[in-house]
Design a protein around this motif. Sequence first.
Motif, PDB file in Angstrom:
ATOM      1  N   ILE A  26       0.878  -1.180   0.000  1.00 55.98           N
ATOM      2  CA  ILE A  26       0.000   0.000   0.000  1.00 55.98           C
ATOM      3  C   ILE A  26       0.909   1.222   0.000  1.00 55.98           C
ATOM      4  O   ILE A  26       1.835   1.317   0.809  1.00 55.98           O
ATOM      5  N   GLU A  34      -5.723   8.742  -4.549  1.00 54.94           N
ATOM      6  CA  GLU A  34      -6.046   7.413  -5.056  1.00 54.94           C
ATOM      7  C   GLU A  34      -7.093   7.511  -6.167  1.00 54.94           C
ATOM      8  O   GLU A  34      -7.299   6.560  -6.904  1.00 54.94           O
ATOM      9  N   VAL A 341       3.751  -1.634   3.435  1.00 52.26           N
ATOM     10  CA  VAL A 341       3.244  -0.251   3.440  1.00 52.26           C
ATOM     11  C   VAL A 341       4.407   0.722   3.181  1.00 52.26           C
ATOM     12  O   VAL A 341       5.440   0.671   3.844  1.00 52.26           O
ATOM     13  N   LYS A 365      -6.344   9.176   0.201  1.00 52.04           N
ATOM     14  CA  LYS A 365      -6.636   7.788  -0.182  1.00 52.04           C
ATOM     15  C   LYS A 365      -8.044   7.421   0.279  1.00 52.04           C
ATOM     16  O   LYS A 365      -8.610   8.091   1.154  1.00 52.04           O
ATOM     17  N   THR A 369      -8.114   1.972   1.931  1.00 50.52           N
ATOM     18  CA  THR A 369      -6.645   2.018   1.817  1.00 50.52           C
ATOM     19  C   THR A 369      -6.023   2.576   3.093  1.00 50.52           C
ATOM     20  O   THR A 369      -5.012   2.061   3.585  1.00 50.52           O
ATOM     21  N   GLN A 372      -6.281  -0.078   5.853  1.00 48.07           N
ATOM     22  CA  GLN A 372      -5.323  -1.172   5.639  1.00 48.07           C
ATOM     23  C   GLN A 372      -3.889  -0.708   5.855  1.00 48.07           C
ATOM     24  O   GLN A 372      -3.063  -1.431   6.401  1.00 48.07           O
ATOM     25  N   GLY A 373      -3.633   0.521   5.395  1.00 52.71           N
ATOM     26  CA  GLY A 373      -2.289   1.086   5.564  1.00 52.71           C
ATOM     27  C   GLY A 373      -1.945   1.191   7.046  1.00 52.71           C
ATOM     28  O   GLY A 373      -0.843   0.815   7.480  1.00 52.71           O
TER      29      GLY A 373
END
Length: 385
Positions: A26, A34, A341, A365, A369, A372-373
């Motif tokens: 990521i 994004e 990341v 983002k 994202t 998750q990052g």
Amino acid sequence: MNPIYASLPDTVFDVMSRLARETGAINLGQGFPEWDGPLDIRERAARAVVEGPNQYPPMRGVPALREAVAEHYQRMQSVELDWKSEVTITSGATEALAAALLAILQPGDEVVLFEPMYDSYLPMLRRAGATARLVRLEPPEWRVDPARLAAAFTAKTRVVVLNTPLNPSASLIGREDLALIAAKCVEHDCVAISDEVWEHCVFDGASHVSMLQAPGMRERTIKIGSAGKMFSMTGWKVGFACAAPKLTEVFAKAHQFLTFTTAPNLQSAVAYGLGKPVGHFEEMRVQLARGRDRMQLALQQEGFRVLPAAGTYFAGVDLHASGIGMTDKDFAIRAVKDCGVATIPFSAFYVNPPETSVVRLCFAKSDATLDQGVERLAKARRLMA
Ligand code: PMP
Ligand code: GLN
């Protein structure tokens, strides 16, 4: 080979994005949204590619865009510009910065710059034969220290390069500090190259103040903007340089032999985009601020110390204060390779990096994202704390 370029590494942004691509990580490193920018602006560009013209536009830029730049800054920032004699279109702010430095500097001149600083300034001013005099800004306020500023100026100072909002510290240079810098520019008869590419990315009700508006600076400032940042299309590379006629004349001479011009279709689409109402830019700010808040909160919940972000697409994470005793570079490399990341180490923005250890994260983002990052950063923290 020219030793300045021969000894330069690839930019940290390209290095980290390459690693992110190779590892499938990521990418919260290099600053790009994004999402792509407004569909109507892209449709305008597409139509202009098909319908043309596709031949050389005028060297200083498509008149409709130069007019739109003047209209936009008048409407948004109360900056009055004569589009014919004070606006030049460039291939991104990167070209405008290079053209400005090449146009003004002579070998032996000195340039005052503020650290942390964007990575293109130093190699380009050195290539112009000048030397740098650095003024360190310190967190958390990133204010200009008058004594440090005064000590950086000499009889050889010709140019001051400043950046507001400031990448990577995500701080704004306020009116008081702009006035301080302006007074020094006037005293030493210097030109300010004012990198204002993040001017529309300011949050929490703040408004952008241009160096063109600082006392005594109207005739001695080259204000640089970027459509890539304004419209969330960083690959477009359409920049603007705005300056008094005398400065614009010499600036255009440098521009004409760097790129001469920029894709006409993108220029006309940007001209259309600049005419959008204030609400459009406000919406972008709200969306960006939402991403910032989401990322900051999630990071804090995972035990990270996050630095405030008043502007740009970025927020810093203080690694040492987050219990990670590593250099920012080592952390960034391990995070991308082992934890999926990508981040940008703040030290890349310094000649002599400070003791602090901070990585920069891009929050432009999607929620998924960002979530998750942060999850992957939390994993990195568990591994490396
Ligand atoms: N200046 C700063 C401070 C930047 O952050 C960037 C890129 N994000 C640029 C200049 C370059 O802008 P452009 O992509 O328009 O060349
Ligand atoms: N300015 C962007 C950033 O700060 C990167 C631009 C580039 O990759 N040259 O992330």
